[in-house]
Design a protein around this motif. Structure first.
Motif, short mmCIF file in Angstrom:
data_model
loop_
_atom_site.label_atom_id
_atom_site.label_comp_id
_atom_site.label_asym_id
_atom_site.label_seq_id
_atom_site.Cartn_x
_atom_site.Cartn_y
_atom_site.Cartn_z
N ALA A 87 0.83 -1.20 0.00
CA ALA A 87 0.00 0.00 0.00
C ALA A 87 0.87 1.26 0.00
O ALA A 87 0.59 2.23 -0.70
CB ALA A 87 -0.93 0.00 1.22
N ASN A 88 1.95 1.23 0.80
CA ASN A 88 2.87 2.37 0.83
C ASN A 88 3.53 2.58 -0.53
O ASN A 88 3.80 3.72 -0.93
CB ASN A 88 3.95 2.15 1.88
CG ASN A 88 3.43 2.34 3.30
OD1 ASN A 88 2.47 3.08 3.52
ND2 ASN A 88 4.05 1.67 4.26
N SER A 89 3.77 1.50 -1.25
CA SER A 89 4.35 1.61 -2.58
C SER A 89 3.39 2.31 -3.54
O SER A 89 3.80 3.14 -4.36
CB SER A 89 4.69 0.21 -3.12
OG SER A 89 5.24 0.29 -4.42
N SER A 140 -0.66 9.22 2.52
CA SER A 140 -0.37 8.20 3.53
C SER A 140 -1.47 7.15 3.56
O SER A 140 -2.61 7.41 3.15
CB SER A 140 -0.22 8.83 4.92
OG SER A 140 -1.44 9.43 5.33
N TYR A 141 -1.10 5.96 4.03
CA TYR A 141 -2.03 4.85 4.22
C TYR A 141 -1.86 4.36 5.65
O TYR A 141 -0.78 3.95 6.05
CB TYR A 141 -1.72 3.72 3.24
CG TYR A 141 -2.62 2.50 3.36
CD1 TYR A 141 -3.80 2.42 2.64
CD2 TYR A 141 -2.28 1.44 4.20
CE1 TYR A 141 -4.63 1.31 2.75
CE2 TYR A 141 -3.10 0.34 4.32
CZ TYR A 141 -4.27 0.27 3.59
OH TYR A 141 -5.09 -0.83 3.70
N GLY A 143 -4.30 9.78 4.24
CA GLY A 143 -4.03 11.21 4.29
C GLY A 143 -3.88 11.77 2.88
O GLY A 143 -3.69 11.02 1.92
N SER A 144 -4.00 13.07 2.74
CA SER A 144 -3.88 13.67 1.41
C SER A 144 -3.30 15.07 1.50
O SER A 144 -3.37 15.73 2.54
CB SER A 144 -5.25 13.73 0.72
OG SER A 144 -6.13 14.61 1.41
N ILE A 145 -2.71 15.50 0.40
CA ILE A 145 -2.24 16.87 0.22
C ILE A 145 -3.14 17.50 -0.83
O ILE A 145 -3.23 17.01 -1.96
CB ILE A 145 -0.77 16.89 -0.22
CG1 ILE A 145 0.11 16.25 0.86
CG2 ILE A 145 -0.31 18.31 -0.52
CD1 ILE A 145 1.56 16.05 0.44
N ASP A 146 -3.83 18.57 -0.47
CA ASP A 146 -4.83 19.18 -1.35
C ASP A 146 -4.39 20.58 -1.78
O ASP A 146 -3.83 21.34 -0.99
CB ASP A 146 -6.19 19.28 -0.64
CG ASP A 146 -6.72 17.92 -0.22
OD1 ASP A 146 -6.48 16.95 -0.97
OD2 ASP A 146 -7.37 17.83 0.84
N ILE A 147 -4.67 20.90 -3.04
CA ILE A 147 -4.42 22.24 -3.57
C ILE A 147 -5.69 22.72 -4.27
O ILE A 147 -6.13 22.10 -5.25
CB ILE A 147 -3.25 22.25 -4.57
CG1 ILE A 147 -1.98 21.70 -3.93
CG2 ILE A 147 -3.01 23.67 -5.08
CD1 ILE A 147 -0.82 21.57 -4.91
N ALA A 148 -6.29 23.78 -3.76
CA ALA A 148 -7.52 24.31 -4.36
C ALA A 148 -7.20 25.00 -5.68
O ALA A 148 -6.31 25.86 -5.74
CB ALA A 148 -8.20 25.28 -3.39
N TYR A 149 -7.92 24.62 -6.73
CA TYR A 149 -7.68 25.24 -8.04
C TYR A 149 -7.92 26.74 -8.01
O TYR A 149 -7.23 27.50 -8.69
CB TYR A 149 -8.58 24.60 -9.09
CG TYR A 149 -8.23 23.16 -9.42
CD1 TYR A 149 -6.91 22.74 -9.48
CD2 TYR A 149 -9.23 22.21 -9.65
CE1 TYR A 149 -6.58 21.42 -9.78
CE2 TYR A 149 -8.91 20.90 -9.95
CZ TYR A 149 -7.60 20.50 -10.00
OH TYR A 149 -7.29 19.20 -10.29
#
Length: 308
Positions: A59-61, A151-152, A163-169
């Protein structure tokens, strides 16, 4: 007691040889596979732990692959954003120069501004990676942000979270593909009513009754505002880029640590197994010889009758 019905010595030698052969087979299996726990029957607890850890590492891969794809998109947008900022700064310089220039010179200056405007459109439109362009999006689209899985996580009960990294358009949009544009470069300014992409120093239009000098100041005000928004967008992209790079490095180290942990549980010590193999091979040879001797004892009983 000498018996022709039961050869106790042979039975003992045979049991010993069977035990040696079993150990030899086990050692040869470890050497051929490289594992001392290759299946659940070898050690159920260690095998179960190792299997779970390997699954988490897979999953990490996948997360690392997703981060790599996200990094490509963000890096591309970040590079294009910096290029766009340079072009807008040059447009600002030309507008400032045009303010006190003659009409003839303003025409030449406008030609340069048009070149920078075309450069902006080309660089923004061409900043695609894997089919995604973060700087040119539709403000009316249902997808409003770039989401990169970072992340998992699985707790002791088996519950999984990511987890996630988000960027608002909306925070980084330079050109809007919507019919009513709201991008930094293509939306109308609040002071001059002109967007960066339609600035024309030879044909100023603004609020009725506003002097030419004030109209130039309004243009410069809107250009400065656009530069401020672009700087904020570049900062957001830069922060996301840094987070992605940090997370990629962390997951790489985590994956190595998990591999080491699994190895300590299930990997065979090849030095130890090699030494054990040689010892067992000697034991096997001695066992065969002992069994042969034990079987020959039955023949000695015949000699008793011959001598009689």
């Amino acid at each position: 007691m000498a018996s022709i019905m039961t050869n106790a010595a042979a039975l003992t030698a045979l049991q010993s040889l069977n035990a040696t052969n079993k150990s030899l087979e086990e050692t040869q299996g470890r050497i051929s596979t490289g594992y001392r726990v290759a299946q659940a029957s070898d050690n159920a607890a260690y095998w179960s732990i190792a299997t779970t850890m390997r699954s988490d590492n897979k999953a990490n891969s996948v997360v690392q692959d997703a981060l790599g794809l996200g990094a490509g998109k963000v890096d591309t947008a970040y590079t294009a954003m910096n290029g766009a900022i340079d072009a807008v700064e040059k447009i600002k310089d030309k507008v400032l120069l045009a303010k006190t220039s003659s009409p003839e010179d303003r025409a030449k200056i406008q030609s340069e501004i048009a070149t920078y405007q075309a450069q902006l459109v080309d660089s923004v439109s061409g900043s695609s990676y894997a089919g995604a362009n973060l700087l040119q999006t539709d403000s009316a689209a249902t997808v409003t942000k770039l989401t990169v899985i970072s992340s998992y996580n699985r707790d002791s009960t088996g519950k999984v979270t990511t987890g996630s990294i988000d960027i608002a358009y909306a925070n980084i949009r330079l050109i809007d593909t919507n019919a009513t544009p709201t991008g930094v470069l293509d939306k109308n300014g609040t002071a001059s009513t002109k967007s960066i992409l339609n600035i024309d120093v030879t044909n100023l239009t603004g609020v009725t009754g506003t002097s030419e000098s004030q109209q130039f100041d309004n243009l410069l005000t809107d250009v400065e505002k656009a530069l401020g928004l672009m700087a904020d967008a570049a900062a957001e992209l830069g922060a996301a880029k840094s987070r992605i790079d940090t997370q990629k490095s962390f997951l790489s180290n985590l994956s190595d640590a998990i591999d080491k942990g699994v190895g300590q549980l299930v990997d065979a010590d090849m030095n130890k197994e090699s030494t054990r193999l040689q010892a067992l091979q000697v034991q096997q040879q001695l066992g065969i010889q002992a069994l042969s001797i034990a079987n020959s004892n039955s023949q000695s009983i015949l000699s008793l009758f011959k001598n009689g």
